[in-house]
Write an enzyme that holds these catalytic residues in place. Structure first.
Site, PDB file in Angstrom:
ATOM      1  N   ARG A  93       0.852  -1.183   0.000  1.00 36.79           N
ATOM      2  CA  ARG A  93       0.000   0.000   0.000  1.00 36.79           C
ATOM      3  C   ARG A  93       0.893   1.239   0.000  1.00 36.79           C
ATOM      4  O   ARG A  93       1.648   1.472   0.940  1.00 36.79           O
ATOM      5  CB  ARG A  93      -0.909  -0.029   1.232  1.00 36.79           C
ATOM      6  N   HIS A 136      -2.464  10.999   0.989  1.00 38.80           N
ATOM      7  CA  HIS A 136      -1.934  10.763   2.331  1.00 38.80           C
ATOM      8  C   HIS A 136      -1.327  12.075   2.830  1.00 38.80           C
ATOM      9  O   HIS A 136      -0.132  12.165   3.087  1.00 38.80           O
ATOM     10  CB  HIS A 136      -0.917   9.622   2.312  1.00 38.80           C
ATOM     11  N   GLU A 181      -6.974   8.457   6.395  1.00 37.05           N
ATOM     12  CA  GLU A 181      -7.193   9.118   7.684  1.00 37.05           C
ATOM     13  C   GLU A 181      -7.636  10.574   7.561  1.00 37.05           C
ATOM     14  O   GLU A 181      -6.918  11.498   7.950  1.00 37.05           O
ATOM     15  CB  GLU A 181      -5.918   9.027   8.535  1.00 37.05           C
ATOM     16  N   ASN A 327      -7.439   1.775  10.144  1.00 32.65           N
ATOM     17  CA  ASN A 327      -6.132   1.979  10.765  1.00 32.65           C
ATOM     18  C   ASN A 327      -6.319   2.008  12.268  1.00 32.65           C
ATOM     19  O   ASN A 327      -7.127   2.790  12.779  1.00 32.65           O
ATOM     20  CB  ASN A 327      -5.504   3.295  10.305  1.00 32.65           C
ATOM     21  N   TYR A 329      -4.190   1.849  16.093  1.00 34.45           N
ATOM     22  CA  TYR A 329      -2.952   1.847  16.870  1.00 34.45           C
ATOM     23  C   TYR A 329      -3.205   1.642  18.359  1.00 34.45           C
ATOM     24  O   TYR A 329      -2.432   0.977  19.036  1.00 34.45           O
ATOM     25  CB  TYR A 329      -2.184   3.155  16.637  1.00 34.45           C
ATOM     26  N   GLU A 407      -3.520  -0.141   8.366  1.00 34.50           N
ATOM     27  CA  GLU A 407      -2.335   0.288   9.126  1.00 34.50           C
ATOM     28  C   GLU A 407      -2.451  -0.228  10.549  1.00 34.50           C
ATOM     29  O   GLU A 407      -3.518  -0.188  11.161  1.00 34.50           O
ATOM     30  CB  GLU A 407      -2.206   1.814   9.197  1.00 34.50           C
TER      31      GLU A 407
END
Length: 504
Positions: A93, A136, A181, A327, A329, A407
């Site tokens: 990606r 991005h 995002e 994504n 985290y 991600e």
């Protein structure tokens, strides 16, 4: 629902010897972004993006780092693709740079398009599926000077840029992600001022969020019209492949410190609305959440959102998609009371920033007592399982949208051993634990179709500059030497076995 078994009894038995097997069609990949790795900031006709400008604002980026050279991927691309092949990646990606392809938002730059065409050919030659992200965060600076994402015109220019990329690559790339995002490129960038362009305006953040969503919808509409049409200068065969169109959202699991306390429960609701549902609901339900609108009204911002939403916008934004990238985290534990010992939320820069939430100034994050990465982000794999279940049940299941983790990764303070190796045990454990969390979701009936580790290699980490390293591959920024870390070798073994290692 995806097939959650391995193709044959022999394959199942082999996977069982290795550990927990992955579905037959599960894709293993890694992710990067143009500004973070390419370098060559002003080579080949590329002009400044908002991040080139932001890096030169005093105090905006740790150590005043910039992306002028980064990982020099622009000049080292074939070797980097060979490195991906060595790891066994099935898909990669990457993002394309608007400033490289259409400098200053203007006419097409053939040299910039050619770089991505060569990248795609290199990937296909290595047996790696190209997964393209159009945006991005690196808006051309010239467009920012015309209002940036707070200017409605930018959404339509983004559609034109998307079509430029399809003209060039539509014969060879079948997965197209519009935005990465949008929470970061709107609220973190236009309201908090922590990311480029560094504005601190609640009104601009709301306008940017809506225009990003509008740009997404316009691009999906335009690309959908191209599917199978065989038009465009980049065509090599008689027709173009069917397209998988989607978006990538960074999402969180927001929970109250005290589930019995109304103030904490409401704090979690507000963060969920202003982080997750502000994007999920327009895409999947064609409307902004009613409680978000009420929160904005209470904060005196209701007319701001209303003023930027034109008739027909939400119908465009909710144009059906094929894929949703998640994504993840870490999660959030929140309250309307400050924490006694809060974890830092942003990079330790000297430039002041604000809250990114337009109607949650009085919501505070609290530590959960979990292990921390070098970013002071808490390690919470179970949150990924919970998030995937929630997104599937509430959003992607009914329309049949394919779900991917696009991600997930961790920064740690890597130590280079005397022999040059990097024994990043914590990162390898993070990787395995989060892949296990995905398998937990799959075992629970959530069809997750793939995983992209962030990041393939150490890179420019936005306001953190080069201070934090997420890569499976270490980059020596002085020599540009690449070294596969222990985590990279671990991932390669997982991919080869198509199973998590067994637990002794």
């Amino acid at each position: 629902m995806t097939d959650t078994t391995i193709a044959s009894p022999a394959a199942r038995a082999d996977a069982a010897r290795h550990g927990r097997p992955f579905p037959q069609d599960f894709l293993f990949g890694a992710a990067t972004a143009a500004f973070q790795i390419e370098g060559a900031a002003f080579d080949g006709g590329r002009t400044a993006s908002i991040w080139d400008a932001f890096c030169r604002v005093p105090g905006a980026v740790v150590n005043a780092d910039n992306g002028d050279v980064a990982c020099d991927h622009y000049h080292r691309m074939p070797a980097d693709v060979a490195l991906m092949k060595g790891l066994g990646l099935q898909t990669y990606r990457f993002s394309t740079s608007w400033s490289r392809v259409r400098p200053d938002g203007g006419p097409v730059n053939p040299a910039g398009v050619d770089f991505y065409s060569r990248l795609v050919d290199e990937l296909l030659g290595a047996g790696i599926k190209p997964w393209l992200t159009l945006y991005h965060w690196d808006l051309p600076q010239a467009l920012e000077e015309r209002g940036g994402w707070a200017n409605r015109d930018t959404a339509f220019l983004f559609r034109d840029y998307a079509l430029t990329m399809h003209d060039a690559l539509g014969d060879r790339v079948d997965v197209w992600t519009t935005l990465n995002e949008p929470w970061c490129s709107s609220f973190l960038s236009y309201t908090a001022g922590a990311h480029a362009p560094g504005r601190q305006s609640k009104a601009d953040g709301l306008a940017a969020a809506h225009h990003l969503m509008l740009g997404h919808g316009l691009a999906v509409e335009a690309l959908r019209s191209r599917a199978g049409s065989g038009s465009g200068s980049g065509m090599r065969s008689g027709s173009r492949p069917a397209l998988e169109l989607g978006i990538t959202l960074n999402l969180t699991v927001a929970k109250p410190v005290d589930p019995a306390r109304p103030g904490d429960v409401d704090a979690a609701r507000r963060i969920d609305a202003q982080f997750n549902r502000v994007f999920l609901d327009p895409i999947f339900r064609g409307a902004y959440p009613a409680d978000l609108v009420a929160d904005l009204d209470a904060a005196g911002l209701g007319s701001t959102l209303e003023s930027v939403v034109h008739d027909g916008d939400l119908a465009v934004i909710s144009t059906p998609i094929d894929t949703l990238g998640v994504n993840y985290y870490h999660g959030e534990l929140v309250s309307d009371r400050p924490a006694a010992d809060p974890l830092p939320a942003q990079a330790p820069t000297s430039r002041p920033t604000s809250s990114p939430f337009p109607a949650a100034d009085d919501v505070f994050n609290h530590p959960q007592g979990l292990p921390l990465t070098a970013m002071d982000w808490e390690v919470q794999p179970v949150g990924l399982t919970e998030l995937l279940r929630r997104v599937h049940d509430e959003y992607t299941d009914a329309p049949g949208v394919k779900l991917y983790v696009t991600e997930n990764g961790a920064a740690y303070d890597d130590v280079v051993e005397a022999d040059g190796s990097v024994a990043d045990v914590a990162r390898a454990e993070f990787l395995v634990d989060h892949l296990g969390a995905i398998l937990d979701a799959i075992d629970g009936g959530v069809p997750v179709h793939g995983y992209f580790y962030w990041s393939l290699m150490d890179n420019f980490e936005w306001a953190w500059g080069y201070d934090k390293r997420f890569g499976l591959v270490r980059v020596d920024y002085d020599t540009q030497e690449r070294t596969v870390k222990q985590s990279g070798h671990t991932y390669a073994r997982v991919i080869a076995a198509r199973a998590l290692p067994s637990v002794e």
